[in-house]
Design an enzyme around this catalytic site. Structure first.
Site, short mmCIF file in Angstrom:
data_model
loop_
_atom_site.label_atom_id
_atom_site.label_comp_id
_atom_site.label_asym_id
_atom_site.label_seq_id
_atom_site.Cartn_x
_atom_site.Cartn_y
_atom_site.Cartn_z
CE LYS A 87 -2.20 -0.95 3.81
NZ LYS A 87 -1.59 -2.26 4.12
NE ARG A 130 -4.37 -0.98 9.29
CZ ARG A 130 -3.18 -1.37 9.77
NH1 ARG A 130 -3.13 -1.92 10.97
NH2 ARG A 130 -2.10 -1.21 9.07
NE ARG A 156 6.48 -4.95 6.34
CZ ARG A 156 5.25 -4.63 6.74
NH1 ARG A 156 4.52 -3.82 6.00
NH2 ARG A 156 4.77 -5.10 7.87
NE ARG A 187 1.48 -6.55 10.71
CZ ARG A 187 2.79 -6.74 10.81
NH1 ARG A 187 3.38 -6.76 12.00
NH2 ARG A 187 3.52 -6.91 9.73
#
Length: 282
Positions: free
Chosen positions: A62, A139, A173, A228
């Site tokens: 995103k 969210r 990441r 998550r």
């Protein structure tokens, strides 16, 4: 963004329900009504003040695509995850509470997220910003209902990627501890099987000046990533349906890495990246 200015002055508030009542009172007081925009009204050139939202699982990209579009369209990219991480790195009284929530893979409360976002929008408005591309908000269905009652969203882009690729990307990441740049060392190369197409996503490597300064996000462990994703799937379906029923949801399945996905995303958004064209011509 005059509505936002009024919104941001509604503090302090004690709960999400009181926040919702305050927003509802604001709408009743001003008599504002926001018509839904259709995809035929998407911008065709840089400079249009868009108000877009990017949805998608953690690690889907995103931030990468929202940031690119923000540069292309000349509007700010606002990532609520960055707002939370800024609080984590601060010495504020609630930073330890934030750390505990994030490290367990849980979501920060609606009230805190909306408060952080409100402060960011107010700061941007004071600097003369117009429009935004939101990344990571809303969210929850409550966040979507509250936000839709105050600010008109033009378009919601829902990025999708198969879960095994998502987990690899999340674990790859990295953040530069000096400049704050986001990179990814994962080389995702999954063969197609059982009717699913294969997917290749090359790493997004840092420049030489950042290579020795990369750090892993504290919440990017396999257990936390899976938690998550579980939380996201549970919460995302009502949010997607909320925007789908309003004709604002655009779902986009990422076919691969940035070189493959970026031009296809621009195509469905009815946009052109003139910088990419010039680079190709050179």
């Amino acid at each position: 963004m005059a509505v936002t200015t009024r919104l941001l002055k509604l503090k302090p508030l004690s709960s999400s329900s009181s926040l919702l009542r305050a927003f509802s009172a604001l709408i009743s007081e001003t008599g504002l009504r926001f018509p839904a925009n259709s995809l035929s009204q998407l911008p065709k050139s840089k400079g249009r003040s868009v108000q877009w939202v990017f949805l998608g699982c953690p690690g889907v990209g995103k931030g990468t695509y929202a940031s690119r579009l923000s540069q292309l369209l000349g509007v700010p990219h606002i990532a609520t995850g960055d707002l939370v991480r800024h609080q984590l790195s601060s010495s504020s009284p609630i930073s330890n509470q934030f750390a505990e929530i994030v490290n367990q893979g849980q979501l920060v409360s609606d009230e805190i997220i909306i408060r952080l976002l409100s402060e960011r929008l107010e700061h941007g408005e004071a600097k003369g910003e117009s429009g935004f591309i939101l990344d990571g908000f809303p969210r929850t269905i409550r966040q979507a209902e509250i936000f839709e009652g105050v600010i008109s969203i033009d378009l919601v882009v829902n990025l999708k990627l198969r879960e095994d690729a998502l987990i690899e990307k999340c674990l790859g990441r990295r953040i530069c501890s000096e400049c704050g740049g986001n990179f990814n060392i994962a080389s995702v190369n999954i063969k197609g099987e059982n009717g699913q197409p294969g997917i290749y996503m090359p790493p997004l490597l840092p420049p030489a000046r950042c290579a020795s300064k990369l750090a892993v996000r504290s919440d990017d462990t396999e257990a936390v990533v899976k938690e998550r994703l579980r939380v996201y799937y549970e919460m995302s379906q009502p949010v997607e349906e909320f925007y789908r029923s309003r004709g604002k949801l655009l779902e986009f399945d990422l076919p691969g890495g940035i070189p493959e996905s970026w031009p296809k995303l621009l195509q469905v958004l009815n946009l052109e990246d003139h910088d990419d064209k010039q680079s190709a011509a050179a």
